[in-house]
Design a protein around this motif. Structure first.
Motif, PDB file in Angstrom:
ATOM      1  N   ALA A   1       0.871  -1.185   0.000  1.00 16.16           N
ATOM      2  CA  ALA A   1       0.000   0.000   0.000  1.00 16.16           C
ATOM      3  C   ALA A   1       0.901   1.226   0.000  1.00 16.16           C
ATOM      4  O   ALA A   1       1.382   1.650   1.046  1.00 16.16           O
ATOM      5  CB  ALA A   1      -0.892  -0.012   1.233  1.00 16.16           C
ATOM      6  N   LEU A   2       1.139   1.783  -1.171  1.00 17.64           N
ATOM      7  CA  LEU A   2       2.190   2.796  -1.293  1.00 17.64           C
ATOM      8  C   LEU A   2       1.693   4.142  -1.828  1.00 17.64           C
ATOM      9  O   LEU A   2       2.483   4.910  -2.366  1.00 17.64           O
ATOM     10  CB  LEU A   2       3.305   2.254  -2.207  1.00 17.64           C
ATOM     11  N   LEU A   3       0.388   4.422  -1.673  1.00 20.13           N
ATOM     12  CA  LEU A   3      -0.109   5.663  -2.279  1.00 20.13           C
ATOM     13  C   LEU A   3       0.594   6.932  -1.783  1.00 20.13           C
ATOM     14  O   LEU A   3       0.965   7.767  -2.601  1.00 20.13           O
ATOM     15  CB  LEU A   3      -1.623   5.784  -2.099  1.00 20.13           C
ATOM     16  N   PRO A   4       0.818   7.099  -0.478  1.00 14.46           N
ATOM     17  CA  PRO A   4       1.542   8.312  -0.054  1.00 14.46           C
ATOM     18  C   PRO A   4       2.946   8.370  -0.671  1.00 14.46           C
ATOM     19  O   PRO A   4       3.417   9.454  -1.059  1.00 14.46           O
ATOM     20  CB  PRO A   4       1.620   8.173   1.466  1.00 14.46           C
ATOM     21  N   ASN A   5       3.581   7.195  -0.784  1.00 14.86           N
ATOM     22  CA  ASN A   5       4.915   7.149  -1.390  1.00 14.86           C
ATOM     23  C   ASN A   5       4.843   7.571  -2.862  1.00 14.86           C
ATOM     24  O   ASN A   5       5.678   8.330  -3.353  1.00 14.86           O
ATOM     25  CB  ASN A   5       5.495   5.734  -1.300  1.00 14.86           C
ATOM     26  N   ILE A   6       3.828   7.068  -3.553  1.00 13.44           N
ATOM     27  CA  ILE A   6       3.664   7.379  -4.978  1.00 13.44           C
ATOM     28  C   ILE A   6       3.449   8.887  -5.163  1.00 13.44           C
ATOM     29  O   ILE A   6       4.081   9.526  -6.002  1.00 13.44           O
ATOM     30  CB  ILE A   6       2.469   6.582  -5.555  1.00 13.44           C
ATOM     31  N   LEU A   7       2.554   9.458  -4.356  1.00 15.06           N
ATOM     32  CA  LEU A   7       2.229  10.882  -4.522  1.00 15.06           C
ATOM     33  C   LEU A   7       3.446  11.763  -4.219  1.00 15.06           C
ATOM     34  O   LEU A   7       3.731  12.715  -4.940  1.00 15.06           O
ATOM     35  CB  LEU A   7       1.042  11.263  -3.626  1.00 15.06           C
ATOM     36  N   SER A   8       4.171  11.409  -3.153  1.00 11.06           N
ATOM     37  CA  SER A   8       5.332  12.241  -2.796  1.00 11.06           C
ATOM     38  C   SER A   8       6.479  12.060  -3.782  1.00 11.06           C
ATOM     39  O   SER A   8       7.233  12.991  -4.047  1.00 11.06           O
ATOM     40  CB  SER A   8       5.809  11.900  -1.382  1.00 11.06           C
ATOM     41  N   ARG A   9       6.614  10.870  -4.317  1.00 14.35           N
ATOM     42  CA  ARG A   9       7.667  10.653  -5.323  1.00 14.35           C
ATOM     43  C   ARG A   9       7.322  11.413  -6.596  1.00 14.35           C
ATOM     44  O   ARG A   9       8.187  11.988  -7.251  1.00 14.35           O
ATOM     45  CB  ARG A   9       7.815   9.149  -5.590  1.00 14.35           C
ATOM     46  N   GLN A  10       6.039  11.437  -6.924  1.00 13.10           N
ATOM     47  CA  GLN A  10       5.602  12.169  -8.115  1.00 13.10           C
ATOM     48  C   GLN A  10       5.865  13.670  -7.935  1.00 13.10           C
ATOM     49  O   GLN A  10       6.294  14.336  -8.869  1.00 13.10           O
ATOM     50  CB  GLN A  10       4.121  11.888  -8.392  1.00 13.10           C
ATOM     51  N   SER A  11       5.636  14.180  -6.717  1.00 11.09           N
ATOM     52  CA  SER A  11       5.962  15.607  -6.467  1.00 11.09           C
ATOM     53  C   SER A  11       7.424  15.845  -6.791  1.00 11.09           C
ATOM     54  O   SER A  11       7.785  16.850  -7.403  1.00 11.09           O
ATOM     55  CB  SER A  11       5.788  16.003  -5.001  1.00 11.09           C
ATOM     56  N   ALA A  12       8.273  14.916  -6.347  1.00  8.73           N
ATOM     57  CA  ALA A  12       9.711  15.077  -6.593  1.00  8.73           C
ATOM     58  C   ALA A  12       9.977  15.124  -8.100  1.00  8.73           C
ATOM     59  O   ALA A  12      10.679  16.017  -8.595  1.00  8.73           O
ATOM     60  CB  ALA A  12      10.500  13.942  -5.932  1.00  8.73           C
ATOM     61  N   VAL A  13       9.393  14.180  -8.821  1.00  4.07           N
ATOM     62  CA  VAL A  13       9.623  14.137 -10.274  1.00  4.07           C
ATOM     63  C   VAL A  13       9.165  15.455 -10.909  1.00  4.07           C
ATOM     64  O   VAL A  13       9.868  16.030 -11.743  1.00  4.07           O
ATOM     65  CB  VAL A  13       8.874  12.931 -10.895  1.00  4.07           C
ATOM     66  N   GLU A  14       8.005  15.942 -10.483  1.00  4.25           N
ATOM     67  CA  GLU A  14       7.465  17.164 -11.103  1.00  4.25           C
ATOM     68  C   GLU A  14       8.262  18.410 -10.719  1.00  4.25           C
ATOM     69  O   GLU A  14       8.171  19.423 -11.384  1.00  4.25           O
ATOM     70  CB  GLU A  14       5.989  17.338 -10.696  1.00  4.25           C
ATOM     71  N   GLN A  15       9.023  18.336  -9.638  1.00  5.69           N
ATOM     72  CA  GLN A  15       9.791  19.516  -9.217  1.00  5.69           C
ATOM     73  C   GLN A  15      11.280  19.282  -9.346  1.00  5.69           C
ATOM     74  O   GLN A  15      12.092  19.836  -8.597  1.00  5.69           O
ATOM     75  CB  GLN A  15       9.410  19.893  -7.781  1.00  5.69           C
ATOM     76  N   ALA A  16      11.639  18.424 -10.292  1.00  5.03           N
ATOM     77  CA  ALA A  16      13.044  18.166 -10.639  1.00  5.03           C
ATOM     78  C   ALA A  16      13.887  17.798  -9.422  1.00  5.03           C
ATOM     79  O   ALA A  16      15.046  18.211  -9.312  1.00  5.03           O
ATOM     80  CB  ALA A  16      13.638  19.365 -11.370  1.00  5.03           C
ATOM     81  N   ALA A  17      13.291  17.040  -8.512  1.00  6.28           N
ATOM     82  CA  ALA A  17      14.054  16.534  -7.363  1.00  6.28           C
ATOM     83  C   ALA A  17      14.158  15.017  -7.514  1.00  6.28           C
ATOM     84  O   ALA A  17      13.493  14.418  -8.363  1.00  6.28           O
ATOM     85  CB  ALA A  17      13.361  16.900  -6.059  1.00  6.28           C
ATOM     86  N   CYS A  18      15.006  14.423  -6.687  1.00  9.34           N
ATOM     87  CA  CYS A  18      15.259  12.988  -6.844  1.00  9.34           C
ATOM     88  C   CYS A  18      14.344  12.164  -5.938  1.00  9.34           C
ATOM     89  O   CYS A  18      13.959  11.046  -6.260  1.00  9.34           O
ATOM     90  CB  CYS A  18      16.718  12.743  -6.500  1.00  9.34           C
ATOM     91  N   GLU A  19      14.017  12.720  -4.779  1.00 11.69           N
ATOM     92  CA  GLU A  19      13.276  11.966  -3.768  1.00 11.69           C
ATOM     93  C   GLU A  19      12.557  12.983  -2.894  1.00 11.69           C
ATOM     94  O   GLU A  19      12.908  14.172  -2.872  1.00 11.69           O
ATOM     95  CB  GLU A  19      14.289  11.135  -2.947  1.00 11.69           C
ATOM     96  N   THR A  20      11.564  12.512  -2.171  1.00 13.22           N
ATOM     97  CA  THR A  20      10.915  13.357  -1.166  1.00 13.22           C
ATOM     98  C   THR A  20      11.151  12.716   0.187  1.00 13.22           C
ATOM     99  O   THR A  20      10.969  11.495   0.336  1.00 13.22           O
ATOM    100  CB  THR A  20       9.400  13.464  -1.443  1.00 13.22           C
ATOM    101  N   ILE A  21      11.601  13.505   1.131  1.00 10.83           N
ATOM    102  CA  ILE A  21      11.680  13.013   2.504  1.00 10.83           C
ATOM    103  C   ILE A  21      10.495  13.612   3.262  1.00 10.83           C
ATOM    104  O   ILE A  21       9.949  14.642   2.871  1.00 10.83           O
ATOM    105  CB  ILE A  21      13.028  13.337   3.191  1.00 10.83           C
ATOM    106  N   TRP A  22      10.130  12.931   4.340  1.00 14.76           N
ATOM    107  CA  TRP A  22       8.922  13.337   5.055  1.00 14.76           C
ATOM    108  C   TRP A  22       9.238  13.776   6.476  1.00 14.76           C
ATOM    109  O   TRP A  22      10.211  13.304   7.100  1.00 14.76           O
ATOM    110  CB  TRP A  22       7.982  12.143   5.175  1.00 14.76           C
ATOM    111  N   SER A  23       8.335  14.631   7.002  1.00  9.43           N
ATOM    112  CA  SER A  23       8.393  14.896   8.439  1.00  9.43           C
ATOM    113  C   SER A  23       6.998  14.659   9.022  1.00  9.43           C
ATOM    114  O   SER A  23       5.976  14.913   8.367  1.00  9.43           O
ATOM    115  CB  SER A  23       8.860  16.317   8.723  1.00  9.43           C
TER     116      SER A  23
END
Ligand SMILES: Cc1ncc(COP(=O)(O)O)c(C=O)c1O
Length: 282
Positions: A151-173
């Protein structure tokens, strides 16, 4: 390409899974990704399988014989012709297929579904060398992140943010404290000490994270598993994301904040070097 599905090796285009599989309907399952490095072979297999055993136990998915998995990934790597090049094995187990759809567990006689595949893997050499920018977002996941569920929806959404903003990964707090990345654990360096969020139900106990802590002990680098407040990020000398596919990748920017001097740091380089030495088995 050969797959292993429910007791059989099958060609991928002949493999079928029931539409009532609980993995498909509910994400009721777990997975693992194991790296294959020639000529040594699969890296840290036992640790990955141990984590898988833990996940199955926590979710009470029965009927998967973990001991069968290692020979299967070896056989798939051979059948799929990976033996000379880097590859990954993907292992997924679900609670199986049952009709009619119901939230509660199906009868114990329902067999789980086990799917294993291997695929070629190209190392992210440039990112590992030059370092990457990551985003920082709120961790909206549930509170059992210690289980590697599909169940990886939050991971998918945050990774997609990274892709759309020319970043490699998203870290969370979460509540102001750094947890981890969408597919990586987070480490930082301050005054010569490596810091990483402590193991809890809010992070996955990453195999690479364990290897990095082991490397610190080997190299006499002091390390601390501790809470990391978001506000501390600006004071770190170095940051890195670590994971099976990411290895040890320097983080040189978080959102628009440059880390240290904006270049991969010396400690990160030492840890990377030692990781490759261990992988090569020297
Ligand atoms: C959420 C999360 N954290 C950390 C990791 C890193 O774990 P490992 O080093 O075992 O790959 C992963 C790996 O996919 C992950 O999905």
């Amino acid at each position: 390409m050969w797959l292993y599905l429910n007791d059989k090796y099958v060609e991928h285009d002949k493999a079928t899974i029931s539409p009532f599989d609980r993995g498909f309907l509910f994400s009721d399952g777990i997975y693992e990704v194991v790296r294959f490095y020639p000529p040594r072979g699969f890296f840290q297999v036992e640790a990955h399988l141990e984590r898988m055993r833990y996940g199955l136990e926590q979710l009470r998915i029965k009927g998967i014989d973990i001991g069968r998995i290692r020979p299967i990934i070896e056989e798939l790597a051979t059948r799929n012709g990976h033996k000379g090049a880097q590859a990954i094995a993907y292992i997924q187990a679900t609670r199986g297929a049952y009709f009619p759809r119901q939230h509660f567990f199906p009868p114990p006689s329902t067999p789980p579904t086990l799917l294993i595949s291997t695929s070629p893997f190209k190392p992210h050499a440039e990112e590992i060398e030059k370092g990457v920018r990551v985003l920082l977002e709120k961790d909206i996941r549930w509170s059992r992140c210690d289980i590697k569920t599909i169940a990886l929806l939050p991971n998918i959404l945050s990774r997609q943010s990274a892709v759309e903003q020319a970043a490699c990964e998203t870290i969370w707090s979460r509540d102001g404290f750094i947890t981890e990345g969408t597919h990586t654990n987070f480490c930082a360096v301050k005054n010569g000490m490596l810091l990483t969020p402590r193991k809890s139900n809010f992070i996955l106990s990453g195999i690479t994270r364990q290897v990095v802590l082991h490397i610190c002990r080997n190299l006499n680098i002091s390390s601390l598993e501790a809470s990391i407040n978001e506000s501390e990020l600006s004071g770190f000398d170095e940051c890195m994301i670590v994971g099976t596919t990411t290895e040890v990748t320097p983080v040189v920017k978080i959102n628009e904040l440059a880390i240290g001097n904006g270049m991969p740091g010396e400690m990160t380089r030492r840890i990377q070097k030692e990781l490759y030495r261990i992988i090569a088995g020297n």
